[in-house]
Design a protein around this motif. Structure first.
Motif, PDB file in Angstrom:
ATOM      1  N   LEU A  85      39.416  34.306  43.866  1.00 51.85           N
ATOM      2  CA  LEU A  85      39.388  33.899  42.461  1.00 51.85           C
ATOM      3  C   LEU A  85      40.426  32.822  42.189  1.00 51.85           C
ATOM      4  N   ALA A 112      42.254  30.962  39.111  1.00 48.13           N
ATOM      5  CA  ALA A 112      42.486  31.204  37.688  1.00 48.13           C
ATOM      6  C   ALA A 112      43.511  30.220  37.140  1.00 48.13           C
ATOM      7  N   LEU A 136      35.025  32.407  42.740  1.00 44.73           N
ATOM      8  CA  LEU A 136      34.959  32.563  41.286  1.00 44.73           C
ATOM      9  C   LEU A 136      36.075  31.736  40.666  1.00 44.73           C
ATOM     10  N   LEU A 162      38.208  30.960  36.792  1.00 42.52           N
ATOM     11  CA  LEU A 162      38.464  31.135  35.365  1.00 42.52           C
ATOM     12  C   LEU A 162      39.109  29.851  34.874  1.00 42.52           C
ATOM     13  N   PHE A 205      34.315  32.194  32.849  1.00 47.07           N
ATOM     14  CA  PHE A 205      34.269  32.636  34.238  1.00 47.07           C
ATOM     15  C   PHE A 205      33.080  31.935  34.888  1.00 47.07           C
ATOM     16  N   ALA A 248      31.070  37.570  38.397  1.00 50.17           N
ATOM     17  CA  ALA A 248      31.545  36.653  37.356  1.00 50.17           C
ATOM     18  C   ALA A 248      31.141  37.150  35.974  1.00 50.17           C
ATOM     19  N   ALA A 289      33.822  38.455  33.116  1.00 54.91           N
ATOM     20  CA  ALA A 289      33.828  37.783  31.810  1.00 54.91           C
ATOM     21  C   ALA A 289      33.716  38.796  30.683  1.00 54.91           C
TER      22      ALA A 289
END
Length: 297
Positions: free
Chosen positions: A95, A97, A144, A146, A275, A286, A290
């Motif tokens: 992820l 972010a 993924l 963010l 996301f 995802a 979210a």
């Protein structure tokens, strides 16, 4: 000569029996015999012969076995390592972010709860600026992401984007700025101000968005760029200037800044925290993350 022929030859040579080799390979004895005969035709010489009801290697067969048997072992070992690595990667959610404290503080409890629900997944987190996340996505380092809806890489399909919330746009002022105590102010009152804005190596769209906002209000902004929200925050405390950005980007630990929420210009869609699934296999993750983060924010 094919890989299959070499594999069958090595297995027969090791077991000295087509029957046992066929059982090990989960194929018929006829299939093994056919491949070996085809290999011998291509080589132009015999590789095996029957000796007292047991298969033996010819001199040529022995030479080839000494070459091919360790080669297949190395290949099997390599394939096993590749499969293990692929299995490991499939169990890891990488992820990316946004690095901002206000975002990370909301995200961490959500990830902890998600990890509790999905113990089969190991979550690895990389934080960074919008620009850094963009580059992580393009280099395949994350699955993924963010980020902001205005900072999406071109490889993303809109169907794989899940909104968390609209970002609150604000004018950020030094606490001693003449406009800081006004209950109502007009954006046009900022026309003579110096705007402190993020550089493009941090955000690819911040400068364009501020310029658009100002032009819609009837003036061209005077801009000075910085490499991080923290740099802008320090400069606002000690310089005459203002910034336009998302309230969530600024710490304001000292309380020396004033944040005045403003509306997005008409016909401009609000920027969202989203996301994003960069691999369709991770789309359910995802979407779920979210939903969970939406309740936190």
């Amino acid at each position: 000569m094919t890989f299959l022929q070499v594999r069958y030859f090595v297995e027969v040579s090791m077991r000295k029996s087509m029957t046992r080799a066929a059982e090990y390979l989960y194929v018929s004895e006829q299939a093994v015999s056919k491949q070996l005969k085809s290999l011998e035709r291509e080589m132009g010489f015999p590789l095996i012969y029957m000796n007292k009801r047991q298969l033996e290697l010819t001199a040529a067969g022995e030479i080839l076995f000494q070459i091919w048997e360790p080669m297949l072992k190395r290949m099997d070992t390599a394939l096993l390592r590749i499969r293990q690595e692929n299995d490991r990667r499939e169990s890891i959610l990488r992820l990316g972010a946004l690095e901002y404290e206000n975002v990370v503080n909301k995200l961490m409890p959500v990830l902890a709860e998600y990890a509790k629900e999905h113990s089969e997944h190991q979550i690895e987190i990389m934080t960074g600026s919008p620009r850094q996340l963009f580059e992580y996505a393009h280099s395949g380092e994350i699955d993924l992401m963010l980020t902001f809806s205005t900072e999406l890489p071109d490889i993303v399909s809109r169907e794989d984007v899940y909104a968390v919330r609209d970002m609150q746009l604000a004018v950020i002022l030094p606490g001693k700025h003449p406009l800081a105590d006004k209950e109502n102010f007009s954006f046009q009152e900022l026309r003579e101000e110096n705007f402190f804005i993020l550089e493009r190596n941090h955000s690819m769209t911040a400068q364009d968005e501020v310029s658009l906002h100002c032009r819609l209000m009837g003036f061209e902004p005077k801009m000075k760029t910085f490499n991080s929200p923290e740099s802008i925050e320090v400069s606002l405390m000690h310089n005459n200037g203002v910034s336009v950005g998302f309230m969530e980007l600024f710490h304001n630990h000292s309380g020396r800044l004033k944040m005045l929420p403003i509306e997005y210009p008409k016909h401009v869609k609000p920027t969202q925290l989203v996301f994003v699934s960069l691999d369709q296999r991770n789309t359910p993750e995802a979407k779920r993350l979210a939903e969970m983060l939406r309740t936190e924010m």
